[in-house]
Motif scaffolding. Structure first.
Motif, mmCIF file in Angstrom:
data_model
loop_
_atom_site.group_PDB
_atom_site.id
_atom_site.type_symbol
_atom_site.label_atom_id
_atom_site.label_comp_id
_atom_site.label_asym_id
_atom_site.label_seq_id
_atom_site.Cartn_x
_atom_site.Cartn_y
_atom_site.Cartn_z
ATOM 1 N N THR A 1 0.822 -1.206 0.000
ATOM 2 C CA THR A 1 0.000 0.000 0.000
ATOM 3 C C THR A 1 0.858 1.258 0.000
ATOM 4 O O THR A 1 0.609 2.189 -0.770
ATOM 5 N N SER A 2 1.903 1.282 0.830
ATOM 6 C CA SER A 2 2.793 2.450 0.873
ATOM 7 C C SER A 2 3.375 2.726 -0.508
ATOM 8 O O SER A 2 3.426 3.875 -0.957
ATOM 9 N N ALA A 3 3.826 1.651 -1.171
ATOM 10 C CA ALA A 3 4.431 1.798 -2.492
ATOM 11 C C ALA A 3 3.417 2.361 -3.488
ATOM 12 O O ALA A 3 3.711 3.312 -4.227
ATOM 13 N N SER A 4 2.210 1.819 -3.471
ATOM 14 C CA SER A 4 1.214 2.246 -4.461
ATOM 15 C C SER A 4 0.657 3.634 -4.162
ATOM 16 O O SER A 4 0.466 4.439 -5.075
ATOM 17 N N ILE A 5 0.400 3.918 -2.904
ATOM 18 C CA ILE A 5 -0.149 5.237 -2.559
ATOM 19 C C ILE A 5 0.880 6.330 -2.877
ATOM 20 O O ILE A 5 0.542 7.362 -3.468
ATOM 21 N N SER A 6 2.147 6.091 -2.513
ATOM 22 C CA SER A 6 3.155 7.130 -2.773
ATOM 23 C C SER A 6 3.364 7.307 -4.276
ATOM 24 O O SER A 6 3.465 8.440 -4.767
ATOM 25 N N THR A 7 3.386 6.198 -4.997
ATOM 26 C CA THR A 7 3.519 6.283 -6.450
ATOM 27 C C THR A 7 2.342 7.052 -7.055
ATOM 28 O O THR A 7 2.514 7.913 -7.925
ATOM 29 N N GLY A 8 1.145 6.753 -6.562
ATOM 30 C CA GLY A 8 -0.055 7.432 -7.057
ATOM 31 C C GLY A 8 -0.028 8.931 -6.782
ATOM 32 O O GLY A 8 -0.359 9.741 -7.656
ATOM 33 N N ALA B 1 20.916 9.953 1.030
ATOM 34 C CA ALA B 1 20.158 8.734 1.327
ATOM 35 C C ALA B 1 18.913 8.576 0.455
ATOM 36 O O ALA B 1 18.484 7.454 0.187
ATOM 37 N N LEU B 2 18.331 9.697 0.006
ATOM 38 C CA LEU B 2 17.098 9.605 -0.782
ATOM 39 C C LEU B 2 17.365 8.967 -2.143
ATOM 40 O O LEU B 2 18.318 9.323 -2.824
ATOM 41 N N ILE B 3 16.521 8.039 -2.524
ATOM 42 C CA ILE B 3 16.643 7.386 -3.832
ATOM 43 C C ILE B 3 15.514 7.886 -4.722
ATOM 44 O O ILE B 3 14.342 7.811 -4.349
ATOM 45 N N LYS B 4 15.890 8.376 -5.889
ATOM 46 C CA LYS B 4 14.896 8.906 -6.818
ATOM 47 C C LYS B 4 14.314 7.764 -7.629
ATOM 48 O O LYS B 4 15.046 6.947 -8.183
ATOM 49 N N ASP B 5 12.994 7.683 -7.676
ATOM 50 C CA ASP B 5 12.363 6.612 -8.438
ATOM 51 C C ASP B 5 12.604 6.813 -9.929
ATOM 52 O O ASP B 5 12.576 7.936 -10.436
ATOM 53 N N LYS B 6 12.847 5.707 -10.628
ATOM 54 C CA LYS B 6 13.185 5.821 -12.051
ATOM 55 C C LYS B 6 11.966 5.865 -12.964
ATOM 56 O O LYS B 6 12.072 6.158 -14.136
ATOM 57 N N ARG B 7 10.787 5.511 -12.410
ATOM 58 C CA ARG B 7 9.606 5.442 -13.274
ATOM 59 C C ARG B 7 8.726 6.677 -13.172
ATOM 60 O O ARG B 7 8.155 7.119 -14.156
ATOM 61 N N VAL B 8 8.619 7.211 -11.935
ATOM 62 C CA VAL B 8 7.671 8.305 -11.712
ATOM 63 C C VAL B 8 8.427 9.534 -11.218
ATOM 64 O O VAL B 8 9.221 9.454 -10.293
ATOM 65 N N ASP B 9 8.159 10.666 -11.860
ATOM 66 C CA ASP B 9 8.791 11.926 -11.463
ATOM 67 C C ASP B 9 8.299 12.367 -10.087
ATOM 68 O O ASP B 9 7.136 12.181 -9.752
#
Lengths: 83, 270
Positions: B19-26, B73-81
């Protein structure tokens, strides 16, 4: 399916059993949650006072608060050991 | 000022990290700069679900202890800006998340992000308390099953007394129920608690219902937040939940058993 189910036994479905059990336990636990947070310490100190006179273990003193509309009742239950 | 959302449940294995992954991505897809923080020190898994496990250099505890900056430490997601991940430490004790340290990191994140999503560990111990402490809103992930519902009620009680908002006497944390692994067929048969049953017992507003779906495991196998599986029922249910979180009024879907016709059996594999 539902047509066939109609003729099956009238045993309550497990989901409704689950709901009923949950409603009871959740209501009970919410009631405990509403108790004042000094209760555990009060219980501990009462045990210590009583221990000055009688040897008792921690679980022999029960402290509960019952709330009615008009007042709260502090219920104190001490089990003394047999002589 | 960021909006801080904790994803919590009490019980383990109900879908907090999914849920955390999907909500944050959304949220990020909707254009909000979002960071998702893994609070599960010692058992980090958000990195795997977000497919960045091989890019972790520094973690949350490193930042707290001053061994790395937040930007390192922060990792930038490669799929979503606009989506960033702050991974948990795999080696430290949970107590490494000090109250002051967590507060400092959250405050620093608050300056640059719109949303901070806190992925709570299971249980009601230190890590879970740290995850919920700063929350403005809480997504309580619940399975339609007795132990999960009871634990959700327990964590709600803890939130109502131990969160920062409760301690400071501010407005309470805004609570949302997210029912996951929902199986309408079993509900119809009377084998599973229904949405209405769980709503009635927990008495908090419903954010969404995620149907039990094979897509979820398939997505996590590949490190893909399931919300990005846009054609799937679970993905769409998460997208609806995000829209509701942002204030949109959307009707709940996937609550009734699909009558499978001949063609859908043929072409969708049942």
């Amino acid at each position: 399916m539902s047509f066939l189910n109609y003729f099956k036994s009238k045993k309550p479905k497990s989901a409704s059993v689950a709901k009923e059990r949950l409603q009871i336990i959740v209501a009970h636990e919410r009631g405990q949650r509403a108790q004042p947070d000094y209760l555990p310490q009060l219980q501990q100190e009462l045990v210590e006072v009583i221990r000055k006179y009688v040897q008792i273990s921690d679980d022999m003193v029960q402290v509960d608060v019952d709330r009615n509309d008009h007042c709260s009742v502090l219920e104190l239950n001490v089990t003394l050991p047999e002589k | 000022m960021a909006r801080i959302i904790v994803v919590t449940s009490g019980k383990g294995g109900v879908g907090k990290t999914t849920t955390s992954a999907s909500i944050s991505t959304g949220l990020a897809k909707h254009g909000h700069k979002t960071v998702v923080v893994d609070f599960d020190v010692g058992l980090r898994n958000l990195d795997l679900i977000m497919n960045c496990e091989r890019r972790v250099v520094y973690d949350f505890v490193n930042v707290i202890q001053g061994e790395a900056t937040l930007n390192q430490a922060l990792i930038k997601d490669k799929r979503v800006d606009g989506l960033y991940i702050l991974p948990a430490s795999q080696t430290r004790e949970k107590e490494a998340l000090t109250k002051e340290g967590v507060e400092r990191v959250i405050n620093e994140l608050s300056e640059t992000f719109d949303y901070i999503v806190c992925d709570s560990p299971a249980g009601i111990e230190h890590g879970a308390l740290m995850a919920l402490y700063h929350a403005d809103e809480a997504i309580v992930v619940t399975n339609p099953e007795v132990s999960s519902v009871r634990d959700s009620d327990r964590i709600l009680g803890i939130m109502q007394s131990k969160s920062r908002r409760a301690e400071k006497g501010e407005d309470p944390v805004k609570e949302h129920l997210l029912l996951t692994r929902y199986n309408p067929e079993r509900v119809d048969k009377g084998e599973m608690l229904s949405v209405q049953d769980v709503e009635e017992i927990l008495a908090i507003p419903l954010l969404g219902v995620i149907p039990e779906s094979q897509v979820v495991l398939n997505a996590s196998n590949q490190g893909l937040p399931v919300i990005l599986e846009e054609d799937s029922d679970a993905g769409q249910a998460y997208e609806d939940a995000v829209a509701r979180l942002l204030g949109e009024d959307r009707e709940h879907r996937f609550l009734t058993a699909q009558k499978k016709g001949f063609f859908s059996r043929m072409f969708k594999g049942g």
